[in-house]
Design a protein around this motif. Structure first.
Motif, PDB file in Angstrom:
ATOM      1  N   GLY A 332      -5.228 -42.597 -24.961  1.00  8.25           N
ATOM      2  CA  GLY A 332      -6.173 -41.489 -24.890  1.00  8.25           C
ATOM      3  C   GLY A 332      -5.870 -40.561 -23.732  1.00  8.25           C
ATOM      4  O   GLY A 332      -5.987 -39.335 -23.853  1.00  8.25           O
ATOM      5  N   ALA A 333      -5.457 -41.123 -22.591  1.00  4.96           N
ATOM      6  CA  ALA A 333      -5.111 -40.303 -21.435  1.00  4.96           C
ATOM      7  C   ALA A 333      -3.886 -39.447 -21.720  1.00  4.96           C
ATOM      8  O   ALA A 333      -3.852 -38.250 -21.398  1.00  4.96           O
ATOM      9  CB  ALA A 333      -4.867 -41.202 -20.219  1.00  4.96           C
ATOM     10  N   GLU A 373     -11.144 -34.439 -25.428  1.00  4.67           N
ATOM     11  CA  GLU A 373     -10.124 -35.344 -25.954  1.00  4.67           C
ATOM     12  C   GLU A 373     -10.449 -36.789 -25.593  1.00  4.67           C
ATOM     13  O   GLU A 373     -10.203 -37.705 -26.390  1.00  4.67           O
ATOM     14  CB  GLU A 373      -8.746 -34.949 -25.413  1.00  4.67           C
ATOM     15  CG  GLU A 373      -7.587 -35.634 -26.111  1.00  4.67           C
ATOM     16  CD  GLU A 373      -7.419 -35.215 -27.559  1.00  4.67           C
ATOM     17  OE1 GLU A 373      -6.788 -35.980 -28.331  1.00  4.67           O
ATOM     18  OE2 GLU A 373      -7.904 -34.124 -27.930  1.00  4.67           O
ATOM     19  N   PHE A 374     -11.006 -36.998 -24.408  1.00  2.00           N
ATOM     20  CA  PHE A 374     -11.427 -38.364 -24.055  1.00  2.00           C
ATOM     21  C   PHE A 374     -12.426 -38.891 -25.082  1.00  2.00           C
ATOM     22  O   PHE A 374     -12.305 -40.019 -25.577  1.00  2.00           O
ATOM     23  CB  PHE A 374     -12.077 -38.388 -22.671  1.00  2.00           C
ATOM     24  CG  PHE A 374     -11.168 -38.019 -21.534  1.00  2.00           C
ATOM     25  CD1 PHE A 374      -9.796 -38.160 -21.631  1.00  2.00           C
ATOM     26  CD2 PHE A 374     -11.698 -37.524 -20.346  1.00  2.00           C
ATOM     27  CE1 PHE A 374      -8.962 -37.821 -20.574  1.00  2.00           C
ATOM     28  CE2 PHE A 374     -10.879 -37.190 -19.291  1.00  2.00           C
ATOM     29  CZ  PHE A 374      -9.514 -37.321 -19.402  1.00  2.00           C
ATOM     30  N   GLY A 381     -14.744 -39.524 -19.088  1.00  2.00           N
ATOM     31  CA  GLY A 381     -13.808 -38.968 -18.111  1.00  2.00           C
ATOM     32  C   GLY A 381     -14.124 -39.182 -16.662  1.00  2.00           C
ATOM     33  O   GLY A 381     -13.244 -39.126 -15.815  1.00  2.00           O
ATOM     34  N   GLY A 382     -15.396 -39.405 -16.310  1.00  2.00           N
ATOM     35  CA  GLY A 382     -15.720 -39.545 -14.898  1.00  2.00           C
ATOM     36  C   GLY A 382     -15.440 -38.260 -14.137  1.00  2.00           C
ATOM     37  O   GLY A 382     -15.594 -37.150 -14.650  1.00  2.00           O
ATOM     38  N   GLY A 418     -12.091 -43.990 -18.890  1.00  2.00           N
ATOM     39  CA  GLY A 418     -12.371 -45.391 -19.165  1.00  2.00           C
ATOM     40  C   GLY A 418     -13.183 -45.534 -20.435  1.00  2.00           C
ATOM     41  O   GLY A 418     -13.694 -44.549 -20.991  1.00  2.00           O
ATOM     42  N   GLU A 419     -13.326 -46.769 -20.889  1.00  2.01           N
ATOM     43  CA  GLU A 419     -14.102 -47.033 -22.098  1.00  2.01           C
ATOM     44  C   GLU A 419     -15.532 -46.524 -21.927  1.00  2.01           C
ATOM     45  O   GLU A 419     -16.137 -46.697 -20.863  1.00  2.01           O
ATOM     46  CB  GLU A 419     -14.139 -48.526 -22.383  1.00  2.01           C
ATOM     47  CG  GLU A 419     -12.819 -49.148 -22.764  1.00  2.01           C
ATOM     48  CD  GLU A 419     -12.974 -50.632 -23.025  1.00  2.01           C
ATOM     49  OE1 GLU A 419     -13.072 -51.014 -24.201  1.00  2.01           O
ATOM     50  OE2 GLU A 419     -13.022 -51.402 -22.048  1.00  2.01           O
TER      51      GLU A 419
END
Length: 573
Positions: A332-333, A373-374, A381-382, A418-419
């Protein structure tokens, strides 16, 4: 009541058993004459501990000593110290092409019949788990008949048997506890997600207390609203309501003290006596109050002060299942950074800035695109870093969303999705320049890319993790840049360590840097970043390149984030 008293005598310290016998003798009089018995109440979380002075006991990020985390018992954690093998990097001097280690998910070179990466790691054999406590002996926890059955499985929930992978992870923890001489561990989640609880139980439980003995016996106390997640943990469980938590809070005067009593009693019921590792995400005052009360209630307990703690050691290496999740987050990144590069190439230049169909392009718009996109990959995304110019010269400056995208300036993008809802992360950084890069930026990028290639090329199982940092510092110093070796207070040049572990936290053990006492070797199962950078905010320059790398069981290395490294983006080209 006689049966419970006998059971308490067998499990609890003598002073606790005697007190509870006196309570049992007095209780019928209260029930008949004074009506003093308070009915069972639901577990309402009292005020949450303050945000200041927070303790993140499970995420101790100090430098690590010589221990490899997960591995066969008695091996000291240092498995496979032989040299790793992987494909060489591209010819020196071509920054557009990245290091070709091993394609994500592919077998090591020459091993066409290698086992699937999802298979359980063969170096961590599984054995039968110890029997769990139940029946009459479990009732030793409770000081009143209303709590007599609290250690039984919560009514209405079916307890699931732990999977092979979960058993493997927890047996790693048990092995590490035994090697440290610990009697057990306690993990406390107080109305918020924390990584220690998720790692120990495999469930995103926000309000609970998980107590585990070094021999594998465990008990989970949970909020009734999370009973379905609790049933998935695979151990005996009970609810806070069954323990009359609200009555206990009234008696003790403060929630922290009530939890301390519950913690002490649960440890006693499992026969835990001696050093115990405590984990949680709590305010410092709350944690101190809780532990002080627990130790007063059960003097057989001691607080483990070992460094690094057992969960830091366990999380330093990843299981096959954990690696698969890290691969997915990294995919994903990579998709997000490649979508950003494609988007940048489609923009229209407008003087020193750029436009798309919606008007002028801002850094906030680029950040929003990354986060879209995340989400498409089930990620969050944080605090994504999207910074340019002077801000790119300060490593963790998040960037200003209102800034217009500029031509000829470094655009530093560091993403660590992250998830969703909590889980495993990835970490990836690329530096871009819209249009031709000025000569100073080209030179800086070339130095960083050379350091990146050097570090990736020299990774070797068995070497100290900080060795790579030393090599990068030497290269940068030869090219006239300050480093932590030449000036620990420098704010320009190379100003940080080379990398860190990634897992349930973006930054966790091991560290690729730190003081000479950090002798932790690089071992199979680690997932680390390699991220050299150079920063000159006074010149409005900053460059960093970062990839996430898996140390495979056979000593080879797998790049989990193989995105392109090109500096320049030519819109319309």
């Amino acid at each position: 009541q006689r049966r419970l008293a006998l059971d308490r005598d067998r499990v609890l310290p003598a002073h606790r058993a005697q007190q509870r016998q006196r309570d049992a003798a007095h209780r019928p009089q209260c029930q008949q004459g004074e009506g003093a018995v308070v009915g069972e109440q639901g577990p309402e979380p009292a005020e949450r501990p303050g945000e200041q002075g927070r303790i993140h006991a499970a995420d101790d990020q100090g430098e690590q000593h010589r221990h490899g985390g997960r591995g066969p018992a008695g091996a000291g954690g240092c498995r496979g110290h032989g040299a790793g093998h992987y494909n060489p990097l591209p010819p020196h001097g071509d920054p557009r092409v990245g290091p070709r280690i091993v394609a994500p998910g592919s077998p090591p070179p020459g091993e066409a019949n290698a086992p699937s990466p999802a298979a359980p790691r063969p170096t961590r054999p599984l054995g039968p788990k110890s029997g769990r406590r139940g029946g009459a002996s479990a009732a030793a926890l409770h000081a009143s008949p209303a709590r007599a059955d609290a250690l039984a499985s919560t009514p209405g929930t079916a307890r699931r048997t732990a999977t092979r992978e979960e058993d493997s992870v927890r047996q790693d923890i048990d092995r590490l506890m035994r090697e440290r001489g610990l009697a057990g561990m306690v993990v406390f989640a107080y109305d918020r997600y924390n990584t220690a609880f998720y790692y120990a139980t495999g469930q995103r439980i926000h309000y609970g207390m998980y107590v585990r003995a070094a021999d594998g016996r465990a008990h989970l106390i949970h909020d009734a609203m999370e009973r379905d997640q609790a049933a998935q943990v695979g151990c005996e469980c009970s609810s806070f309501a069954q323990h009359q938590l609200n009555d206990l809070i009234e008696r003790e005067g403060r929630p922290a003290r009530a939890f301390g009593v519950l913690m002490a009693d649960t440890c006693a019921s499992l026969g835990i006596a001696g050093p115990v590792a405590f984990f949680g995400d709590l305010g410092a005052g709350f944690a101190y109050d809780m532990l002080e009360r627990a130790l007063a209630e059960n003097p057989a307990l001691k607080v483990d002060r070992g460094h690094p703690d057992v969960l830091t050691l366990a999380r330093m290496t990843k299981s096959a299942d954990e690696v698969e999740v890290l691969r997915r987050t990294s995919q994903g990144a990579v998709a997000a950074i490649e979508r950003l590069r494609e988007h940048l190439g489609q923009l229209k230049r407008d003087g020193d800035h750029f436009r798309n169909g919606n008007g002028p392009v801002t850094l906030g718009g680029l950040r929003h695109l990354l986060h879209e996109e995340f989400l498409a990959h089930g990620l969050e995304g944080g605090e994504t870093i999207v910074s340019q110019g002077r801000d790119a010269g300060v490593p963790h400056n998040r960037g200003n969303d209102a800034d217009l995208l500029r031509a000829g300036a470094p655009l530093l993008v560091d993403i660590f999705p992250g998830e969703a809802g909590g889980g495993y992360f990835s970490d990836l950084t690329r530096t871009f320049c819209m249009g031709p890069a000025p000569a100073p930026l080209q030179r800086l990028f070339a130095d960083v890319h050379d350091a990146f290639r050097l570090a990736m090329d020299r990774l070797k199982v068995g070497d100290a993790c900080r060795d790579s940092q030393e090599r990068v510092c030497e290269l940068f110093e030869q090219r006239g840049h300050a480093t932590p070796r030449t000036d620990a207070t420098a704010q320009e040049g190379y100003v940080h360590g080379l990398g860190h572990g990634v897992g349930l936290a973006v930054h966790e053990a091991p560290r690729l840097g730190g003081p000479p006492s950090n002798t932790q070797p690089l071992v199979p199962g680690m997932v680390i970043t390699v991220e050299p950078g150079l920063y000159y905010p006074s010149q409005e320059l900053g460059v960093r390149i970062e990839d996430l790398v898996l140390v495979r069981e056979d000593g080879t290395f797998e790049n989990l984030t193989p995105a392109r490294y090109d500096l320049e983006v030519r819109p319309g080209a």
